[in-house]
Design an enzyme around this catalytic site. Structure first.
Site, PDB file in Angstrom:
ATOM      1  CD  GLU A   1      -9.633   3.542   7.275  1.00 46.69           C
ATOM      2  OE1 GLU A   1      -8.831   3.034   8.069  1.00 46.69           O
ATOM      3  OE2 GLU A   1      -9.645   4.750   6.980  1.00 46.69           O
TER       4      GLU A   1
ATOM      5  NE  ARG B   1      -7.911   7.571  11.667  1.00 51.41           N
ATOM      6  CZ  ARG B   1      -8.653   8.345  10.881  1.00 51.41           C
ATOM      7  NH1 ARG B   1      -9.984   8.295  10.972  1.00 51.41           N
ATOM      8  NH2 ARG B   1      -8.098   9.187  10.047  1.00 51.41           N
TER       9      ARG B   1
ATOM     10  CB  THR C   1      -4.614  11.633  12.648  1.00 51.02           C
ATOM     11  OG1 THR C   1      -3.881  10.412  12.715  1.00 51.02           O
ATOM     12  CG2 THR C   1      -6.105  11.323  12.651  1.00 51.02           C
TER      13      THR C   1
ATOM     14  CD  GLN D   1      -2.665  -1.067   2.650  1.00 54.01           C
ATOM     15  OE1 GLN D   1      -2.560  -2.036   3.389  1.00 54.01           O
ATOM     16  NE2 GLN D   1      -3.394  -0.021   2.967  1.00 54.01           N
TER      17      GLN D   1
END
Length: 777
Positions: A728, A325, A457, A212
């Site tokens: 997500e 998170r 974030t 990824q």
């Protein structure tokens, strides 16, 4: 067909955004013609790699004798930490705590000690087993409780505060304390970790990887070799699933293949078996959630004190931002006027846990949903009423614990709409009647919301690049920094480009992600792939259209404002020039037909020292109703019906997004019900194959599965065509399954109060919960 698509059709061209389009590789997927790493034609001289790993959770390496390994027929090279010419590390956060090969100390069962390259994979595997390894065992911390007692952290604890928590708790009309544990989850991607390293001239390397994050992999390979990043090119055409497990942890295997390729001068491929993959790669973080909540007689939360503890494993990896998170999502969709959230990032001598779809958000949401269910149980009311009473609303009830103003809340509209569509109230009454007459089988139903923040974030990661070429014949070559793992990113970006150029989708050539084309990319993660990469591609297209328009104006001797591009033609006065003809003219006129594009997410910032800011550009919303049946004699349960309403904004591709919604829900249900990871008292993972680790199958999905994209969805932020991320958020819709199980368990015992069911809610755990309530009742 939506309004924009209809307007586009009226304009005389086929719509390419806001329409259903098949995944670009759909036919290749179902016919087996899609090329994954192990399908790439093997180059001449290819070697196959395998690794030797520690069987001890924590220990000091006394000796590693590899003579028998090297002497094995067919073995070409064997390497250890001593053979790394650069830095022996693959840590993503530059913490230097994730060695490629253990050096002096081992910190989990499955940690790599050495690697073997041989003529074939079977030889490499058999040779690795000939190693003589002597490790002196040391005390091992294996779980959250031990880590908390030892104050063992991979990152410093963090705290968020707002209001007056302690006095409000002390004076609250009602107060509850409780605890919830959520288990980990293996990514169980269909294609395991795999990389192919091919050496080139002057020490250059090309890596074909299932990753990824090609740019991070490029850097870590170069770092291990002691070379500059520009000597390494990483290419990713597709992954056979990833779910976060190939964001950071794919790098180690690529680095090992690269080191062996560099040492031997021959191509090297590494592909992990399922068992090896599960033992040696990280998972979703286990969490322990403790709460102390004060509330009024209507169930409205007055104050909440939360402690989150995450089992991170032996190294930091991404545990810091994942735990952050979890804190950001400990409110889910609810306003908490007085709140304290403390987070502990626990070091254990187990594999380093890592990113997984939701990135800490699911664990935080599970905690607050347990609080809501506990309040409802204490008051003896429908949990949905407590949820509605606590939702974010107008000022001042629109500020998160980290001081971000919620400007786009739609849960007040979305949740009642779903409740009506799903006939929630009627079904709840029918379930109560059924449970009164059924002594063994009990049913439960729950409606839970999702509010999920979209953006990395870590602020600097919110950037993307793209490269678009237009060839002389008018065909288009598209490249960008996003990676395709089955989620449909490539087709969505291609749709955006085709729409902007007003061309048929088949004229846009989708190409493999490559660090040689678009540099310094961020991981395809945080549900931001389409948001960022489509915007970057659109930026490149706008530059190209600007050049072509200016050229057309120059040809006509008029200003650029006198030229317009419509229905695939450049129009200047009475002349209409088709796109392909204008491209050829521009080429002959020496106009560049290649452009880069760039995008950076606006508005976001976060002051971590103050624990306040705007870490997200916007929120994605959704809600789900789940109905379950529980056999109270065995603990066995089944999901009987699902109703979902999810906000995708103005969906770029409803068919793709609906697939993400359905798949995310099922994966979340697996995490919360059947997927149990179990380590023994020596720190060895025992559930490392599908024989012992149970992911959901087709039979676990109920026939009554109704998922819809919310028609009222719009993104108030100027995202790509006002769409919203969808990778997500749907996973957390499955929290409704766990909540429904709690409702069914509550119906099996006369006492009210909190149902202390941890996750995953396996039949054994459900049965133990039922027995515990019977004994306490």
């Amino acid at each position: 067909m939506n309004d924009q698509a209809q307007n586009t059709m009226k304009a005389g061209r086929v719509a390419t955004v806001h329409t259903d389009r098949a995944h670009d590789s759909a036919i290749k997927h179902v016919t087996g013609r899609a090329t994954y790493i192990d399908d790439i034609l093997e180059p001449a001289g290819l070697l196959h790699a395998y690794v030797g790993v520690s069987q001890v959770a924590h220990g000091r390496i006394r000796s590693i004798n590899l003579d028998a390994v090297r002497a094995c027929e067919g073995v070409v090279a064997v390497i250890t930490a001593a053979d790394v010419p650069g830095v022996n590390d693959t840590s993503p956060m530059h913490t230097l705590d994730e060695p490629i090969f253990a050096d002096g100390e081992v910190q989990f069962c499955g940690q790599v000690l050495f690697a073997v390259a041989a003529h074939d994979r079977d030889t490499a595997r058999r040779a690795a087993r000939l190693a003589e390894v002597d490790i002196e065992p040391l005390p091992a911390i294996l779980d959250i409780e031990d880590a908390m007692a030892a104050e063992a952290w991979v990152a410093e604890p963090h705290e968020m505060n707002r209001g007056d928590v302690d006095p409000t708790l002390a004076n609250a009309p009602r107060r509850l304390q409780g605890e919830l544990e959520t288990g980990g989850q293996d990514h169980f991607y269909l294609e395991g970790q795999a990389s192919l390293a091919i050496p080139g001239e002057d020490g250059d390397l090309t890596i074909h990887a299932s990753s990824q994050h090609p740019s991070e992999m490029q850097h870590l390979v170069a770092q291990a070799l002691g070379r500059a990043d520009n000597t390494v090119t990483v290419e990713v055409r597709r992954m056979g699933g990833a779910f976060g497990g190939k964001e950071t942890q794919a790098a180690q295997w690529a680095v090992i293949a690269a080191l062996l390729a560099d040492r031997t001068g021959r191509p090297v491929k590494i592909r992990l078996d399922r068992d090896d993959d599960m033992v040696s790669t990280g998972k979703r973080h286990e969490f322990r959630f403790r709460y102390d909540v004060g509330f009024d007689d209507k169930g409205r939360i007055l104050a909440l004190d939360v402690e989150l503890a995450a089992r991170c494993g032996y190294s930091a990896d991404l545990s810091g931002p994942i735990s952050d998170r979890a804190m950001f999502h400990s409110d889910n969709g609810y306003y908490l006027p007085n709140v304290r959230i403390r987070s502990y990032r626990c070091k254990t001598h187990t594999v380093s846990n890592t990113a997984f779809r939701g990135f800490g958000g699911p664990q935080g949401m599970m905690g607050i949903e347990r609080v809501i269910d506990a309040i409802a149980g204490e008051l003896g009311v429908d949990p949905l009423a407590v949820r509605m009473a606590n939702l974010y609303g107008d000022a001042p009830r629109n500020v998160t614990p980290y001081k971000m103003v919620v400007e786009d809340n739609v849960l007040h509209q979305l949740m009642p709409e779903l409740a009506e569509k799903a006939a929630y109230q009627r079904r709840r009454e029918q379930i109560e009647a059924f449970n009164r007459s059924s002594p063994v089988i009990k049913r439960g139903i729950a409606l839970t919301p999702v509010k999920f923040g979209i953006s990395f974030t870590t602020s600097f990661l919110n950037q993307a690049g793209a490269l678009v070429h237009i060839y002389k014949d008018g065909s288009v070559h598209l490249n960008h920094g996003g990676t395709e793992m089955g989620q449909g990113l490539f087709i969505k970006v291609a749709q955006v480009v085709a729409d902007a150029l007003q061309l048929p989708l088949q004229d846009i050539k989708i190409t493999a992600t490559s660090t040689g084309k678009v540099p310094n990319t961020s991981a395809t993660a945080a549900s931001s792939g389409s948001d960022m990469n489509a915007m970057a591609a659109l930026d490149a297209v706008k530059k190209l259209l600007g050049r072509l328009t200016a050229f057309a104006a120059e040809e006509q001797g008029i200003g650029a404002e006198g030229v317009r591009y419509e229905q695939g033609e450049f129009v200047a006065g009475d002349e209409r020039v088709p796109f392909k003809d204008m491209v050829m003219r521009a080429y002959l006129g020496r106009i560049s037909l290649s452009a880069t594009g760039y995008y950076r997410t606006p508005k976001i910032w976060y002051d971590r020292d103050k624990a306040e800011g705007r870490p997200f550009l916007y929120f994605a919303y959704g809600a789900a109703v789940s109905e379950v049946e529980v056999d109270t004699l065995t603990g066995e349960h089944r999901l009987t019906r699902v109703d979902i309403l999810h906000d995708c904004g103005r969906s770029l591709n409803p068919a793709i997004d609906l697939g993400q919604i359905e798949g995310g829900f099922v994966q979340g249900a697996g995490w919360l019900t059947s997927e149990e990871l179990w380590w023994d008292d020596k720190g060895a993972l025992r559930t490392h194959a599908p024989s012992t680790y149970k992911i959901p199958t087709a039979s676990d999905v109920p026939e009554a599965f109704h998922a819809e994209i919310w028609e009222g969805g719009r993104n108030r932020e100027p995202t790509i065509h006002r769409s919203k991320a969808v990778g997500e958020p749907p996973l957390m819709l499955a929290i409704s399954v766990h909540s429904a199980l709690c409702q069914a368990i509550a119906a099996a015992s006369p006492q009210g109060g909190t149902v202390a069911l941890d996750a995953p809610a396996t039949p054994e755990r459900v049965l133990m919960c039922l027995q515990g309530r019977r004994q306490s009742g």
